[in-house]
Write a protein that holds these residues in place. Sequence first.
Motif, PDB file in Angstrom:
ATOM      1  N   ASP A  27       0.851  -1.188   0.000  1.00  0.00           N
ATOM      2  CA  ASP A  27       0.000   0.000   0.000  1.00  0.00           C
ATOM      3  C   ASP A  27       0.888   1.239   0.000  1.00  0.00           C
ATOM      4  O   ASP A  27       0.952   1.999   0.961  1.00  0.00           O
ATOM      5  N   TYR A  28       1.613   1.441  -1.122  1.00  0.00           N
ATOM      6  CA  TYR A  28       2.497   2.601  -1.251  1.00  0.00           C
ATOM      7  C   TYR A  28       1.938   3.561  -2.303  1.00  0.00           C
ATOM      8  O   TYR A  28       1.114   3.200  -3.139  1.00  0.00           O
ATOM      9  N   TRP A  29       2.444   4.804  -2.273  1.00  0.00           N
ATOM     10  CA  TRP A  29       1.896   5.858  -3.118  1.00  0.00           C
ATOM     11  C   TRP A  29       2.211   5.624  -4.590  1.00  0.00           C
ATOM     12  O   TRP A  29       3.344   5.316  -4.965  1.00  0.00           O
ATOM     13  N   THR A  30       1.216   5.770  -5.400  1.00  0.00           N
ATOM     14  CA  THR A  30       1.340   5.912  -6.849  1.00  0.00           C
ATOM     15  C   THR A  30       0.272   6.924  -7.262  1.00  0.00           C
ATOM     16  O   THR A  30      -0.647   7.222  -6.488  1.00  0.00           O
ATOM     17  N   PRO A  31       0.351   7.467  -8.456  1.00  0.00           N
ATOM     18  CA  PRO A  31      -0.713   8.394  -8.873  1.00  0.00           C
ATOM     19  C   PRO A  31      -2.102   7.765  -8.797  1.00  0.00           C
ATOM     20  O   PRO A  31      -3.098   8.474  -8.602  1.00  0.00           O
ATOM     21  N   GLN A  32      -2.155   6.447  -8.929  1.00  0.00           N
ATOM     22  CA  GLN A  32      -3.445   5.761  -8.846  1.00  0.00           C
ATOM     23  C   GLN A  32      -3.814   5.402  -7.401  1.00  0.00           C
ATOM     24  O   GLN A  32      -4.943   4.990  -7.133  1.00  0.00           O
ATOM     25  N   ASN A  33      -2.889   5.550  -6.452  1.00  0.00           N
ATOM     26  CA  ASN A  33      -3.142   5.235  -5.042  1.00  0.00           C
ATOM     27  C   ASN A  33      -2.647   6.399  -4.185  1.00  0.00           C
ATOM     28  O   ASN A  33      -1.688   6.288  -3.426  1.00  0.00           O
ATOM     29  N   PRO A  34      -3.318   7.547  -4.278  1.00  0.00           N
ATOM     30  CA  PRO A  34      -2.793   8.766  -3.648  1.00  0.00           C
ATOM     31  C   PRO A  34      -2.920   8.786  -2.128  1.00  0.00           C
ATOM     32  O   PRO A  34      -2.245   9.585  -1.473  1.00  0.00           O
ATOM     33  N   ASP A  35      -3.770   7.965  -1.554  1.00  0.00           N
ATOM     34  CA  ASP A  35      -3.986   7.973  -0.094  1.00  0.00           C
ATOM     35  C   ASP A  35      -3.369   6.747   0.570  1.00  0.00           C
ATOM     36  O   ASP A  35      -3.917   6.193   1.523  1.00  0.00           O
ATOM     37  N   ALA A  36      -2.228   6.327   0.091  1.00  0.00           N
ATOM     38  CA  ALA A  36      -1.581   5.096   0.569  1.00  0.00           C
ATOM     39  C   ALA A  36      -1.066   5.255   1.996  1.00  0.00           C
ATOM     40  O   ALA A  36      -0.942   6.357   2.534  1.00  0.00           O
ATOM     41  N   ARG A  37      -0.751   4.126   2.618  1.00  0.00           N
ATOM     42  CA  ARG A  37      -0.179   4.150   3.970  1.00  0.00           C
ATOM     43  C   ARG A  37       1.281   4.562   3.943  1.00  0.00           C
ATOM     44  O   ARG A  37       1.780   5.193   4.879  1.00  0.00           O
ATOM     45  N   TYR A  38       2.006   4.244   2.826  1.00  0.00           N
ATOM     46  CA  TYR A  38       3.434   4.501   2.759  1.00  0.00           C
ATOM     47  C   TYR A  38       3.748   5.358   1.533  1.00  0.00           C
ATOM     48  O   TYR A  38       3.010   5.343   0.533  1.00  0.00           O
ATOM     49  N   PRO A  39       4.866   6.094   1.582  1.00  0.00           N
ATOM     50  CA  PRO A  39       5.235   6.926   0.431  1.00  0.00           C
ATOM     51  C   PRO A  39       5.693   6.086  -0.754  1.00  0.00           C
ATOM     52  O   PRO A  39       5.767   4.864  -0.689  1.00  0.00           O
ATOM     53  N   ARG A  40       6.030   6.770  -1.823  1.00  0.00           N
ATOM     54  CA  ARG A  40       6.430   6.090  -3.061  1.00  0.00           C
ATOM     55  C   ARG A  40       7.734   5.323  -2.862  1.00  0.00           C
ATOM     56  O   ARG A  40       8.497   5.570  -1.923  1.00  0.00           O
ATOM     57  N   LEU A  41       7.982   4.379  -3.743  1.00  0.00           N
ATOM     58  CA  LEU A  41       9.220   3.611  -3.712  1.00  0.00           C
ATOM     59  C   LEU A  41      10.365   4.430  -4.285  1.00  0.00           C
ATOM     60  O   LEU A  41      10.199   5.139  -5.288  1.00  0.00           O
ATOM     61  N   ALA A  42      11.521   4.314  -3.646  1.00  0.00           N
ATOM     62  CA  ALA A  42      12.720   4.976  -4.153  1.00  0.00           C
ATOM     63  C   ALA A  42      13.929   4.249  -3.591  1.00  0.00           C
ATOM     64  O   ALA A  42      13.844   3.542  -2.581  1.00  0.00           O
ATOM     65  N   ASN A  43      15.055   4.407  -4.247  1.00  0.00           N
ATOM     66  CA  ASN A  43      16.275   3.734  -3.821  1.00  0.00           C
ATOM     67  C   ASN A  43      16.831   4.336  -2.534  1.00  0.00           C
ATOM     68  O   ASN A  43      16.614   5.519  -2.231  1.00  0.00           O
ATOM     69  N   ASN A  44      17.569   3.495  -1.800  1.00  0.00           N
ATOM     70  CA  ASN A  44      18.283   3.994  -0.631  1.00  0.00           C
ATOM     71  C   ASN A  44      19.263   5.079  -1.048  1.00  0.00           C
ATOM     72  O   ASN A  44      19.912   4.990  -2.099  1.00  0.00           O
ATOM     73  N   GLY A  45      19.366   6.086  -0.185  1.00  0.00           N
ATOM     74  CA  GLY A  45      20.307   7.161  -0.449  1.00  0.00           C
ATOM     75  C   GLY A  45      19.750   8.295  -1.275  1.00  0.00           C
ATOM     76  O   GLY A  45      20.390   9.345  -1.376  1.00  0.00           O
ATOM     77  N   THR A  46      18.597   8.110  -1.889  1.00  0.00           N
ATOM     78  CA  THR A  46      17.991   9.198  -2.649  1.00  0.00           C
ATOM     79  C   THR A  46      17.417  10.241  -1.700  1.00  0.00           C
ATOM     80  O   THR A  46      17.156   9.973  -0.519  1.00  0.00           O
ATOM     81  N   GLN A  47      17.197  11.439  -2.225  1.00  0.00           N
ATOM     82  CA  GLN A  47      16.641  12.494  -1.385  1.00  0.00           C
ATOM     83  C   GLN A  47      15.211  12.165  -0.971  1.00  0.00           C
ATOM     84  O   GLN A  47      14.765  12.564   0.111  1.00  0.00           O
ATOM     85  N   SER A  48      14.498  11.419  -1.800  1.00  0.00           N
ATOM     86  CA  SER A  48      13.150  11.008  -1.419  1.00  0.00           C
ATOM     87  C   SER A  48      13.188  10.133  -0.173  1.00  0.00           C
ATOM     88  O   SER A  48      12.433  10.334   0.784  1.00  0.00           O
ATOM     89  N   ASN A  49      14.061   9.121  -0.174  1.00  0.00           N
ATOM     90  CA  ASN A  49      14.148   8.247   0.992  1.00  0.00           C
ATOM     91  C   ASN A  49      14.691   8.979   2.216  1.00  0.00           C
ATOM     92  O   ASN A  49      14.301   8.689   3.348  1.00  0.00           O
ATOM     93  N   THR A  50      15.596   9.927   2.005  1.00  0.00           N
ATOM     94  CA  THR A  50      16.073  10.721   3.133  1.00  0.00           C
ATOM     95  C   THR A  50      14.925  11.512   3.738  1.00  0.00           C
ATOM     96  O   THR A  50      14.784  11.599   4.966  1.00  0.00           O
ATOM     97  N   ASN A  51      14.090  12.107   2.898  1.00  0.00           N
ATOM     98  CA  ASN A  51      12.926  12.854   3.392  1.00  0.00           C
ATOM     99  C   ASN A  51      11.914  11.938   4.065  1.00  0.00           C
ATOM    100  O   ASN A  51      11.380  12.256   5.127  1.00  0.00           O
ATOM    101  N   ASN A  52      11.667  10.784   3.496  1.00  0.00           N
ATOM    102  CA  ASN A  52      10.570   9.931   3.957  1.00  0.00           C
ATOM    103  C   ASN A  52      10.925   9.095   5.185  1.00  0.00           C
ATOM    104  O   ASN A  52      10.079   8.877   6.049  1.00  0.00           O
TER     105      ASN A  52
END
Length: 1022
Positions: free
Chosen positions: A904-929
């Motif tokens: 249950d992670y975020w995608t444009p089709q699942n905007p109210d997910a329990r978890y944020p979008r998938l991203a690689n370790n070390g990316t700024q997205s994962n650092t933020n999340n």
Amino acid sequence: MHFFLTIILICSGYNPMAAQNQKTQITGVVTSLSDQLSLPGASVIDMSDPRNAVNTDFDGHYSISLKNGTGSLRITMIGYKPVEVKVNNRSVINVAMDLDVSALDEVIVVGYGTQKKRKVVGAIDQVGNDAFKGRPNVNATLALQGKAPSLTIQQTNSEPGAGLNINIRGVSTLGNNSPLIVIDGIVGGDINALNPADIESVSVLKDAGSAAIYGSRASNGVVLITTRKGSKGTPMSIQYSSLTGFNTPKYFTKPVHGYENAMLRNEAAFNSGETTAVFTAAQIADLKAKGDTEWFAEEIVKPAAQLNQNLSISGGGENSTYLVSLGYLNQGSNFVGPTKGMERYNFRMNLTNEYGKFKLTSTLAYSKQLINDHSSNTSTLMVDAFRVPLYYTQKDKNGNYLTNDVLQQFNSLGILEQGGFRKYDNDDLFGALNAELKVTNSLKVKAVFGGRLWNGSMFSRVKKVQFSPQGVYGADRDTRDETTKALDLNTQFIVEYNKAVGNHNVGALVGVSNENHSERRIGIYKKFTDPDLGTPTSETVIGQDSYNSNGSDPNKNPASPKNSLNSLFGRASYDFKDKYFAEFSFRYDGSSKFRKEIRWGFFPSATLGYALTKEDFMENYSNNVGNIKLRSSYGIVGNQNVNNYQYQTTYFSFQNAYGFDNKAVSGAGFNFANADLQWEKAATFNAGLDADFFKGKLSVSFDFFDKVTSDILVPPQVPGVYGKSLPDFNAAKVGNRGWEFSATYRHNGKQVNQSLTVNIGDSKNKVLDYNNGQEKLTGVEELQVILREGLPFNSYVGLKRDGYFQNVEEIQGAAVPAGITVQPGDNRYVDVNKDGKIDDNDKFIFGNPFPRYTYGATYNIDYKNFDLSIFIQGVGKRTMMIRGELVEPFHYNYGMTMYTHQLDYWTPQNPDARYPRLANNGTQSNTNNFRRGSDMYLYDGAYARLKNVQIGYSLPDDVAKNLGMSRFRVYVSGQNLLTLSKVKFVDPELSEFNNSLSTSGANSGRAYPTQVYYGMGIDISF
């Protein structure tokens, strides 16, 4: 077995030939005089031969053979007045029994004595031995879970021999919140060394009115355990019980399929701007075609057998009683490899002898505990098995243990099968002598001497395991040997006076006691020992952290600590017509843990009670409805849970302190003292109500408590550059307020008997003062906990999520952490101070980890010879922190697995997910999340668990008697069969904190699996 029983029966005076010559057969039915209902389970005793006795069946019928028709029968049953009738050559004797109010008023064990329940005005819960029957609990603590309101039992893991948290009425100090344990009047025994089958009752003293007589150690409540004894004037009884079953490991978490994991890795890479897929389409198709490999976590565990065996012999003559019991427990570990698990052997002998006005009670108990374990760390083994996707294996066809790009050093299977062991061998000897002289009918004196000798050892070897293509475990080939020997001695002298003068009842008790504790510890740690024998070789070295009893352990604590406590204690009580009650108790303690001038503390309490329905104007209500009693208490209790010698400067030596003349030279260090160290003091107010309805069928109890603990002992905060820790000092205050409710309903019908007991309790603590307004933040993995005035102790601190950034437009100008570039699907956080950036100033205070609204419910029903028992236990509210791989997909620098609950992670089709979008370790997205610590790691830990179910069948009394038994019951038992909770992917019962509420890494994929038990048992009495 039959021959053995025959010899015992003959030696006890039972004559099989005489039994065959009994001529007179008596039958009849036993009923209740008040409602004419039959009374199952009543005892019918031949007074000419008390060994000849039967129990009434479920319809109240009985049949007994007598030697002649001129004797007498005695009929007894708990809650009814005994009846004695002459036989007079009759063949049918029906008996109607009258309620006995005094018998219904059971005896409650209190500090240094007992009281009738109707006279108890303190907040005391008593748990009977039914709580321990037929349950596969390996220790008494776990069996108490859910059996009394505000008695909270938590597990940190389910491994054999693992410790448990036990807490009474919540958190009231910033250190250890464990209650005082008293076994058969001796302070300081180990509740988990007891055989649960030996326990007669457990009293939980919860307020100052009941606990102040234990003074300086009663702040967290007191648990009084009374073991079983024989009964005077009863023939020898032999009881045997056996419960055999299996613990099946249960994981609440499941990884995704191997090919799905590969696809999700590709999605994370694509979201991270990678131009090359981690897995090609052909590789994914191949993984799907091959199917999943076995999940490592399920490969390293298997169902394990558990055996509980108990045998006891008890009885008594005119002036003596005896009970001898044997117990054996074998709980296998779920881990694969060489045999692991826990064994415990128990022996107990309780004797009483009366010589006129003199009574001697002696207790001797021995427990041996043997634990076989692996050589590693359980949480590491578990998480290493959890974090590998389902396209790797741990072992090849040639028997080689394998590593991979996730586990690059070693795997859990190799360690469990070849990596060595830890063996614990613990001996626990407990004994007491109690001499009592009845000077007059009102005055008696008592002297008690008892103690406990505990000797524990641990021997471990780490064996070298080579992995392929790389990695090695146990290269140092450690051999460790530790021994601890502890002796506790307790001496008491008590004078007790009780006198009834008309409608006035007065009582007084005064006593002195001395308690001494001493221990010695030795630890020898060797490296590079022989790989086969563990013996020294030419390259073996002794570790610098080794120590002996005239030195210090690796934590710089003395290896031979000692402490003692001298005490004067007393209690005075008064009641008038069982209507008005007053009680005062005190303790005056002197502890070696504090300096001479301030080592004595005084801890008083006062209690009042009022039996409202004893008033004349309530007579009609009392006769037709039930009783009402009001209770209140106020007192001061203490806490001395600090280490020894903190008021003195202590010194220690250590090797290799510095270099001199090209040689390493040893040095000395010291620990600072706090000469003003003193007791913690807890002022406690309690108000309660006891009532029963429907002539005793429904009984309820309600309590409210308010507790303020001051002078709390805390370690001071010092900067890291100081280079030294400081001793505890008195600098905090905590308030704790709560309530509890319990109710029991019993209904006895002609064929069906039922009972339902429910209890619930709640408490909420607040830090009232911490070092004059200071606060303390402690990191707990991704989050923090705070110690701040006005908040519950160890409340969680973190950022609060405000949904996700759904598109680029929402990101423009939004508040984000400094230096972070976010993408759609990343966490958006609440900007508390509206300064346009997310930082520490935007952190929220969330809930705290201590459970609230703890409850338990037990339902019993029997129909004819069948019985059913259902026990439900749970928590109504709890903020539960879950971390690591169970929250973050492909956990940072550690795992490459996703679990089904993370889909249950975020995608444009699942905007109210329990978890944020998938991203690689070390990316700024994962650092933020995942590196900023938010309420994403907090879950609702409320749950309800079907803790135990028993279904049993008992042979009819006449059939059992024809087989040479007085009782035979067979049953099936199940434990942890069903769990209802809001969080589905972890066991909600597990706690991320210990009894001091210090952190242990939170809940994650590191927990030993929950054990679901299925077993079958028998209970036989002769």
